[in-house]
Design a protein around this motif. Structure first.
Motif, PDB file in Angstrom:
ATOM      1  N   LEU A   1      37.706  34.370  44.488  1.00 34.30           N
ATOM      2  CA  LEU A   1      38.047  34.363  43.062  1.00 34.30           C
ATOM      3  C   LEU A   1      37.476  33.132  42.363  1.00 34.30           C
ATOM      4  N   THR A   2      37.523  31.999  43.028  1.00 35.23           N
ATOM      5  CA  THR A   2      36.942  30.779  42.432  1.00 35.23           C
ATOM      6  C   THR A   2      35.455  30.959  42.180  1.00 35.23           C
ATOM      7  N   LYS A   3      34.761  31.527  43.135  1.00 40.50           N
ATOM      8  CA  LYS A   3      33.327  31.771  42.966  1.00 40.50           C
ATOM      9  C   LYS A   3      33.070  32.753  41.829  1.00 40.50           C
ATOM     10  N   THR A   4      33.936  33.742  41.690  1.00 35.94           N
ATOM     11  CA  THR A   4      33.760  34.721  40.606  1.00 35.94           C
ATOM     12  C   THR A   4      33.951  34.062  39.240  1.00 35.94           C
ATOM     13  N   ILE A   5      34.962  33.197  39.110  1.00 41.87           N
ATOM     14  CA  ILE A   5      35.152  32.489  37.832  1.00 41.87           C
ATOM     15  C   ILE A   5      33.938  31.621  37.527  1.00 41.87           C
ATOM     16  N   ILE A   6      33.424  30.967  38.546  1.00 41.03           N
ATOM     17  CA  ILE A   6      32.221  30.138  38.338  1.00 41.03           C
ATOM     18  C   ILE A   6      31.067  30.994  37.832  1.00 41.03           C
ATOM     19  N   GLU A   7      30.899  32.165  38.425  1.00 43.82           N
ATOM     20  CA  GLU A   7      29.807  33.045  38.002  1.00 43.82           C
ATOM     21  C   GLU A   7      30.002  33.512  36.566  1.00 43.82           C
ATOM     22  N   VAL A   8      31.245  33.820  36.193  1.00 45.67           N
ATOM     23  CA  VAL A   8      31.500  34.261  34.813  1.00 45.67           C
ATOM     24  C   VAL A   8      31.166  33.149  33.820  1.00 45.67           C
ATOM     25  N   ILE A   9      31.609  31.927  34.107  1.00 50.78           N
ATOM     26  CA  ILE A   9      31.342  30.808  33.206  1.00 50.78           C
ATOM     27  C   ILE A   9      29.854  30.496  33.162  1.00 50.78           C
TER      28      ILE A   9
ATOM     29  N   VAL B   1      41.876  43.231  45.211  1.00 52.48           N
ATOM     30  CA  VAL B   1      41.214  42.075  44.601  1.00 52.48           C
ATOM     31  C   VAL B   1      39.768  41.975  45.054  1.00 52.48           C
ATOM     32  N   SER B   2      39.521  42.065  46.354  1.00 47.46           N
ATOM     33  CA  SER B   2      38.159  41.922  46.865  1.00 47.46           C
ATOM     34  C   SER B   2      37.260  43.059  46.388  1.00 47.46           C
ATOM     35  N   SER B   3      37.787  44.271  46.300  1.00 44.45           N
ATOM     36  CA  SER B   3      36.982  45.396  45.807  1.00 44.45           C
ATOM     37  C   SER B   3      36.606  45.200  44.344  1.00 44.45           C
ATOM     38  N   ALA B   4      37.545  44.675  43.562  1.00 43.28           N
ATOM     39  CA  ALA B   4      37.242  44.426  42.161  1.00 43.28           C
ATOM     40  C   ALA B   4      36.134  43.386  42.011  1.00 43.28           C
ATOM     41  N   VAL B   5      36.201  42.318  42.777  1.00 47.69           N
ATOM     42  CA  VAL B   5      35.176  41.271  42.708  1.00 47.69           C
ATOM     43  C   VAL B   5      33.824  41.809  43.164  1.00 47.69           C
ATOM     44  N   ASN B   6      33.809  42.575  44.235  1.00 49.85           N
ATOM     45  CA  ASN B   6      32.550  43.140  44.731  1.00 49.85           C
ATOM     46  C   ASN B   6      31.968  44.144  43.756  1.00 49.85           C
ATOM     47  N   THR B   7      32.832  44.876  43.069  1.00 47.82           N
ATOM     48  CA  THR B   7      32.344  45.814  42.057  1.00 47.82           C
ATOM     49  C   THR B   7      31.645  45.070  40.936  1.00 47.82           C
ATOM     50  N   ARG B   8      32.156  43.937  40.522  1.00 46.51           N
ATOM     51  CA  ARG B   8      31.531  43.155  39.454  1.00 46.51           C
ATOM     52  C   ARG B   8      30.156  42.639  39.891  1.00 46.51           C
TER      53      ARG B   8
ATOM     54  N   ALA C   1      37.477  44.827  36.387  1.00 47.76           N
ATOM     55  CA  ALA C   1      36.637  43.696  36.814  1.00 47.76           C
ATOM     56  C   ALA C   1      35.288  43.697  36.122  1.00 47.76           C
ATOM     57  N   VAL C   2      34.811  44.853  35.641  1.00 53.58           N
ATOM     58  CA  VAL C   2      33.477  44.919  35.015  1.00 53.58           C
ATOM     59  C   VAL C   2      33.442  44.096  33.736  1.00 53.58           C
ATOM     60  N   SER C   3      34.487  44.162  32.958  1.00 55.62           N
ATOM     61  CA  SER C   3      34.512  43.450  31.675  1.00 55.62           C
ATOM     62  C   SER C   3      35.515  42.296  31.665  1.00 55.62           C
ATOM     63  N   ALA C   4      35.980  41.879  32.829  1.00 54.42           N
ATOM     64  CA  ALA C   4      36.993  40.829  32.892  1.00 54.42           C
ATOM     65  C   ALA C   4      36.400  39.483  32.497  1.00 54.42           C
ATOM     66  N   THR C   5      37.189  38.671  31.807  1.00 50.55           N
ATOM     67  CA  THR C   5      36.773  37.328  31.419  1.00 50.55           C
ATOM     68  C   THR C   5      37.231  36.327  32.469  1.00 50.55           C
ATOM     69  N   ALA C   6      36.805  35.097  32.272  1.00 50.59           N
ATOM     70  CA  ALA C   6      37.224  34.049  33.199  1.00 50.59           C
ATOM     71  C   ALA C   6      38.732  33.852  33.147  1.00 50.59           C
ATOM     72  N   GLU C   7      39.320  34.006  31.964  1.00 53.75           N
ATOM     73  CA  GLU C   7      40.765  33.844  31.855  1.00 53.75           C
ATOM     74  C   GLU C   7      41.513  34.921  32.641  1.00 53.75           C
ATOM     75  N   ASP C   8      40.944  36.125  32.704  1.00 55.01           N
ATOM     76  CA  ASP C   8      41.577  37.179  33.499  1.00 55.01           C
ATOM     77  C   ASP C   8      41.641  36.785  34.978  1.00 55.01           C
ATOM     78  N   PHE C   9      40.542  36.245  35.456  1.00 48.71           N
ATOM     79  CA  PHE C   9      40.526  35.816  36.852  1.00 48.71           C
ATOM     80  C   PHE C   9      41.399  34.579  37.071  1.00 48.71           C
TER      81      PHE C   9
ATOM     82  N   PRO D   1      32.539  51.592  39.372  1.00 50.13           N
ATOM     83  CA  PRO D   1      33.782  51.050  39.950  1.00 50.13           C
ATOM     84  C   PRO D   1      34.666  52.144  40.534  1.00 50.13           C
ATOM     85  N   SER D   2      35.339  51.798  41.619  1.00 54.09           N
ATOM     86  CA  SER D   2      36.316  52.698  42.210  1.00 54.09           C
ATOM     87  C   SER D   2      37.616  52.625  41.410  1.00 54.09           C
TER      88      SER D   2
END
Length: 745
Positions: free
Chosen positions: A581-589, A498-505, A518-526, A511-512
């Motif tokens: 993950l919460t921070k990542t969803i915020i960034e996506v939105i 999970v953390s590697s996916a978020v850091n890759t984004r 994670a590169v094309s993931a939407t907020a709903e995915d997270f 991506p590894s």
């Protein structure tokens, strides 16, 4: 004056008239030390020479000698009359000395003769004591040899009284029966049982005599007499072993407790427990074991693995309870002296191990993990069954310390089994986590039925892997520490995924494997990922840790506390993913929402290029700023898969970040327009043109109207704009001077 001894005065220097008196000495010179009993002149001089020159020391000693001479002369002169009278009284001193010396040679001669006689008597006494000691030693050796001879003869006579086979006993005459020393009751009975018991008693007696004989042999080694009768002793020992073996077998065949007890006592007396254990193994245990394990089944012959050890152990347990229990109980009788026997290990377990190694060596192989574990647990249960016949804890400890027990446990390579299970479980999780995309679970999926609350196959695979570590058909209790460590490694592997996916984004790097989604993931995915993480946290901290604690309930409370803390720490690792993950969803939105803020830069251009009046309506982009966050948080997925607390955290964080971006762009536009306004005002003053409502005023009015509408939209979401720090800064940036201190719409 005659008779007065005059002492020559010591030389005095020219200045001696004004110096200290002659008897005065320096502080370092102490004449009183010369009178001490332990005075050592050499040590005294060596000590003084370390700080007094030699000439000075010599001068002081000579001065002291002169002083002593003067004192001696003074004493003689003072008592001169007594001194003269003493010399007159000492008359005929030489004659008195001769008279005194006369008896001394005679006395010396008498003492010499007496000493010689005493030494001669002492020598004779010592010689007599030595001869007496030698005689006593020789007598002891002679008595030992006589006892040895008598015991050998006695053993041979007792062995001659033994019949060659049990069938010969009824044919014995009365004299031979008398030699056996049977009681009246046994003499009257002529059945085989009585003969066996009498024979066993005689063998016990012979064994007792052989024990005495062995004791004598140990104390009479290397003697010619012993060497001469050694063949007789060996022959008697061989005959005793053979007869005792036949009697022991006869007692086993007829289940005669008295015979077995006497035979075991006989074996214990001659310290030959190994022979009894071997006879019991080959005579009783081996035939039955070979019937059970020694014949391959048709399935084995066909190459299948249908035959397992559980059924074999079940039959062997029944055999032990039926045919071996009597001997095991006799050998474990309290205070019987039969504790030297260990039929459980050296007879039963040894034969079982030999049979499995010979016929079914594949049952020890961990290459088939399921069958290996089943056989291993069945073997542990079999060992526990054998330990049930141990009368005490010390007997259990002795049983486990036997070489055959240790060899039996070495056959089960639990380390290799764990490695295979590790590869199997970890490989399945790693395969799921290296998938290039998130795999969603549907209601019809088999995974969904086992884990109804999880949405991603990656999460389901983790939960299944965690549960597999502690399944009855997987876990080995002796390797529970390895499976606990493996459990924590599985949790850490998921957390790293999970953390590697978020850091890759965030890093926009290549991506590894397993992080491409994670590169094309939407907020709903997270949202699904957060839901699964929360579900896993609840599972790990709830039923999962409870199941492990129940499985390890036989361990001490300290171990259980450590295990529980370890699992809960794994749950904390999952919990640490939630803020990320919460921070990542915020960034996506936010990234989706701030697309509309680009229109803010066009306000200045529109105002400059068009001659519009003062704005009275907000810009169109304002309405769409909060639309993405509203659509996500008010949608069915967020309501169903996110907790109320998480939704509130996402709402506040997203609005705060959008407002901060809004403020940065508005401040930049305001600063740019302020510079342009100064340039226009300078140009108007040079041209003398009249100034009216400026473009800057129009732009500021438009921004102010926009942020008012933006504030209303924030309020519509349930937040207070005044409580959001970036919004307060935004208000201060674009609000008119008279409305700087109050936020109202």
């Amino acid at each position: 004056m005659s008779g007065v001894v005059a002492a020559s005065p010591s030389p005095r220097s020219a200045s001696d008239f004004f110096s200290d008196p002659c008897d005065s000495h320096p502080l370092w010179f102490k004449p009183s030390l010369f009178l001490s009993p332990g005075f050592d002149s050499e040590a005294y001089i060596s000590e003084l020479r370390t700080f007094v020159p030699f000439d000075t020391l010599r001068s002081e000693l000579r001065s002291h000698l002169s002083s002593l001479n003067r004192e001696l002369v003074d004493l003689i002169n003072r008592d001169y009359a007594d001194f003269v009278n003493l010399s007159t009284k000492l008359v005929d001193i030489d004659a008195a000395v001769v008279r005194t010396r006369a008896p001394l040679p005679e006395l010396r001669e008498k003492i010499t003769r007496f000493r010689g006689s005493v030494e001669a008597a002492l020598f004779a006494l010592r010689s007599g004591l030595h001869q007496r000691s030698d005689s006593a030693a020789s007598r002891e050796v002679m008595e030992l040899l006589l006892d040895t001879f008598h015991v050998v003869s006695k053993v041979e006579k007792l062995i001659e009284a033994l019949p060659s086979t049990p069938d010969d006993w009824p044919n014995e005459d009365d004299n031979s029966m008398g030699r056996i020393s049977m009681n009246d009751e046994n003499s009257k009975q002529q059945d085989g049982t009585t003969m066996r018991e009498a024979k066993s008693m005689l063998l016990e007696r012979i064994a007792s005599e052989m024990n005495r004989l062995n004791f004598y042999m140990a104390h009479a080694q290397n003697l010619p007499f012993i060497e001469n009768i050694e063949k007789r002793i060996q022959s008697a020992s061989v005959l005793l072993d053979a007869s005792l073996g036949h009697c022991f077998i006869d007692g086993l065949d007829n289940s005669d407790a008295s015979v077995l007890y006497n035979c075991l006592r006989a074996y214990a007396a001659i310290d030959n427990s190994k022979n009894a254990e071997e006879i019991f193994r080959t005579t009783i245990v081996a035939p039955f074991t070979h019937r059970i394990i020694g014949h391959e089944t048709s399935a084995d012959a066909a190459g299948t693995s249908g035959d397992e050890l559980e059924n074999d152990y079940k039959q062997i347990k029944h055999f032990i309870a039926k045919d071996c229990k009597m001997l095991l109980l006799i050998s474990s009788t309290d205070k019987s002296g039969l504790h030297v026997f260990n039929f459980l290990a050296n007879s039963i377990l040894k034969e079982v191990l030999f049979a499995i190694q010979k016929v079914k060596p594949g049952e020890f192989s961990p290459g088939r993990p399921a069958q290996f574990l089943k056989n291993y647990k069945a073997s542990l249960d079999f060992l526990a069954y054998l330990e049930g016949y141990c009368p005490s804890r010390s007997a259990v400890t002795k049983f486990r310390a036997e070489a055959v027990y240790i060899e039996f446990m070495k056959q089960w390579n639990v380390g290799v089994y764990f490695s295979l299970r590790f590869q199997e479980i970890a490989g399945g999780l790693d395969s799921a986590l290296t998938s290039a995309s998130l795999v969603f679970i549907h209601d019809s999926d088999s995974y969904q039925r086992s884990s109804p609350n999880l949405m991603l196959r990656q999460s389901v695979t983790l939960l299944e892997s965690l549960r597999s570590c502690w399944k009855e058909d997987v876990l080995v209790f002796s390797a529970a520490d390895k499976f606990l460590r493996f459990t924590l490694q599985l949790l850490l592997r998921y957390c790293n995924w999970v953390s590697s996916a978020v850091n890759t984004r965030k890093s926009n790097a290549s991506p590894s494997p397993g992080c491409e989604w994670a590169v094309s993931a939407t907020a709903e995915d997270f949202v699904y990922v957060i839901h699964d993480v929360n579900t896993l946290i609840s599972e790990v901290r709830g039923d999962y840790v409870g199941h492990i604690s129940q499985y390890l309930s036989s361990c001490s409370s300290e171990i259980l506390d450590l295990v529980r803390k370890s699992i809960l720490q794994g749950g904390e690792s999952l919990e640490n993913l939630l803020p990320l993950l919460t921070k990542t969803i915020i960034e996506v939105i936010v990234d989706e929402s701030v697309e509309g803020l680009r229109q803010l830069k066009g306000i200045t251009t529109t105002v400059m290029m068009t001659n519009k009046p003062l704005p009275v309506r907000h810009s169109s982009y304002v309405v769409g700023l909060l639309r993405p966050v509203k659509a996500i948080l008010e949608g069915d997925k967020a309501r169903h898969y996110l907790t109320q607390e998480t939704r509130e955290e996402l709402l506040l964080g997203t609005v705060t970040e959008i407002t901060r971006r809004y403020y940065e762009l508005a401040a930049e536009a305001r600063n740019t327009e302020t510079l342009l306004q100064k340039f226009r005002q300078s140009a108007q003053r040079r041209a003398g043109a009249a100034s009216g409502v400026s473009e800057t005023d129009k732009m500021c009015m438009q921004l102010f109207i926009d942020i008012q509408e933006y504030g209303r939209n924030i309020s519509a979401l349930g937040l207070k704009p005044a409580d959001i720090t970036p919004y307060c800064s935004l208000w201060q940036c674009v609000a008119p001077a008279d409305r700087q201190n109050s936020i109202s719409f």
